[in-house]
Design an enzyme around this catalytic site. Sequence first.
Site, mmCIF file in Angstrom:
data_model
loop_
_atom_site.group_PDB
_atom_site.id
_atom_site.type_symbol
_atom_site.label_atom_id
_atom_site.label_comp_id
_atom_site.label_asym_id
_atom_site.label_seq_id
_atom_site.Cartn_x
_atom_site.Cartn_y
_atom_site.Cartn_z
ATOM 1 N N GLY A 89 -17.789 16.167 -3.490
ATOM 2 C CA GLY A 89 -18.162 14.761 -3.512
ATOM 3 C C GLY A 89 -17.059 13.859 -2.986
ATOM 4 O O GLY A 89 -16.073 14.297 -2.391
ATOM 5 N N ASN A 90 -17.247 12.571 -3.205
ATOM 6 C CA ASN A 90 -16.304 11.545 -2.748
ATOM 7 C C ASN A 90 -15.516 11.044 -3.955
ATOM 8 O O ASN A 90 -16.057 10.352 -4.812
ATOM 9 C CB ASN A 90 -17.072 10.393 -2.099
ATOM 10 C CG ASN A 90 -16.142 9.316 -1.565
ATOM 11 O OD1 ASN A 90 -15.050 9.608 -1.096
ATOM 12 N ND2 ASN A 90 -16.578 8.068 -1.641
ATOM 13 N N GLY A 116 -2.350 -10.500 -1.429
ATOM 14 C CA GLY A 116 -1.471 -11.413 -0.706
ATOM 15 C C GLY A 116 -0.016 -11.017 -0.809
ATOM 16 O O GLY A 116 0.415 -10.001 -0.268
ATOM 17 N N THR A 119 4.495 -11.440 2.211
ATOM 18 C CA THR A 119 4.271 -10.960 3.575
ATOM 19 C C THR A 119 2.831 -11.147 4.020
ATOM 20 O O THR A 119 2.565 -11.444 5.194
ATOM 21 C CB THR A 119 4.656 -9.476 3.682
ATOM 22 O OG1 THR A 119 6.026 -9.321 3.286
ATOM 23 C CG2 THR A 119 4.497 -8.970 5.107
ATOM 24 N N GLU A 158 1.277 -17.326 -1.222
ATOM 25 C CA GLU A 158 2.614 -17.921 -1.124
ATOM 26 C C GLU A 158 2.790 -18.589 0.245
ATOM 27 O O GLU A 158 3.180 -17.933 1.193
ATOM 28 C CB GLU A 158 3.681 -16.853 -1.347
ATOM 29 C CG GLU A 158 3.571 -16.166 -2.710
ATOM 30 C CD GLU A 158 4.678 -15.164 -2.960
ATOM 31 O OE1 GLU A 158 5.805 -15.358 -2.457
ATOM 32 O OE2 GLU A 158 4.425 -14.172 -3.651
ATOM 33 N N ASP A 227 13.860 -16.325 -8.233
ATOM 34 C CA ASP A 227 14.158 -16.769 -6.861
ATOM 35 C C ASP A 227 14.403 -18.271 -6.807
ATOM 36 O O ASP A 227 14.101 -18.930 -5.800
ATOM 37 C CB ASP A 227 13.033 -16.387 -5.889
ATOM 38 C CG ASP A 227 12.896 -14.889 -5.717
ATOM 39 O OD1 ASP A 227 13.850 -14.162 -6.072
ATOM 40 O OD2 ASP A 227 11.847 -14.428 -5.240
#
Length: 408
Positions: A89-90, A116, A119, A158, A227
């Site tokens: 199967g998958n 997101g 980058t 961002e 940051d």
Amino acid sequence: MNNAIEASNYSPQTAFMAYPHPDAFIVCTYFVAWAIYARNHNVFDLPVQNLTHVLYAFANLDAEGRVFLGDPWADTDKHYEDDSWNDTGNNLYGNFKRLGLLKKANRHLKVSLSIGGWTWSTNFAGVAACPEKRANFVRTSIELMNNLGLDGLDIDWEYPKTSDDADNYVSLLRELRQAMDQYATEKGDQIPYLLTGAMPCGETQYSLLRLNEMNQYMDAFYLMAYDLAGSWSDAAGHQSNLHGGEINVDKAIQHYLAQGIPSRKIVMGMPMYGRAFQNTDGIGHPFEGIGPGTWEQGVYDYKHLPLDGAVEYYDGESVSSYSYDPVKRELVTYDSPLVIDRKAEYIARHKLGGAMFWESSSDHNTEHDRSLVGSVNRALRQHAPLDSSPNHLDYPSSIYDNVRAGFP
């Protein structure tokens, strides 16, 4: 749940939304797909008994709004030692199979897909501005949530840069919330699916957002409370100070509260890394260079700090810590266990939702006395237990056989 419904005029299905429980804390970490490579950090290394939520970074989105996985081999294809190559199967493999197995064994653990990041935020503005592209975004992100067996979606844009971006962000959240509610209704599922966001702590970014409007669609605001200083700064500074200076964590939190965000929806982010400043005499002084870092220039994994030859300092006024090597004249700003303790006290005192970390590969083992996840757990549990609301295991329409079977 107490306080589970925020008044809204968009849909009666808002009942599916849920705040963090008023008497329990979130402890959340990002897990990054690339950690399985050179970092040799895997899903099964996560300290699940000390976590309530995992945010998986990242999915990408194309210019038409279609959301897709960033590293299919790591995300869905990699076979681990106990994965058979003879399954029929998958079937789902990779990190998402591992997360599903963790969820099955730890029913308190909720996993969301984060879309997101720094980058891959390039296409957000164009997608959010167009109804057809927003529809693509909503459809494909929910398909991923369903197929991979997840508990929610996390938006990491961002950043919105214009007033139109801010308006369109609200539209995107509204349509995503409506579709998530419809998905739950069709499944007959009363366990909420989580819609959260990685939110800025810089005044330029957060002052632009329509936070009060966003609030009615979002379950939690994960504040990227780090940051605040770095290679872009004019002088060496604290990157995650709770108080003091022109920019600090408390100032951002007070803005979110003033905009009507309930305190229990605000989750304070904390760094599991340090930012370096070279050729400096200390905080507030000029610097030249940022050093090699662990995986990128100027950024050191927390578990390697303080660096050899450096002494760790705690600033009680700003609630921050850093290390300094007077020979190399190198300063690294990061959160120590003492800072984490003080931030946990702040979280409890202000009735915030809990703590979030970026990112899991950089911490010590949770039993280590300097582990940040361990530190925040010990501190928060003095005030209330961690969130134990149940996750989801039922995905009868997943494309993967083993997800449909409940991760056997």
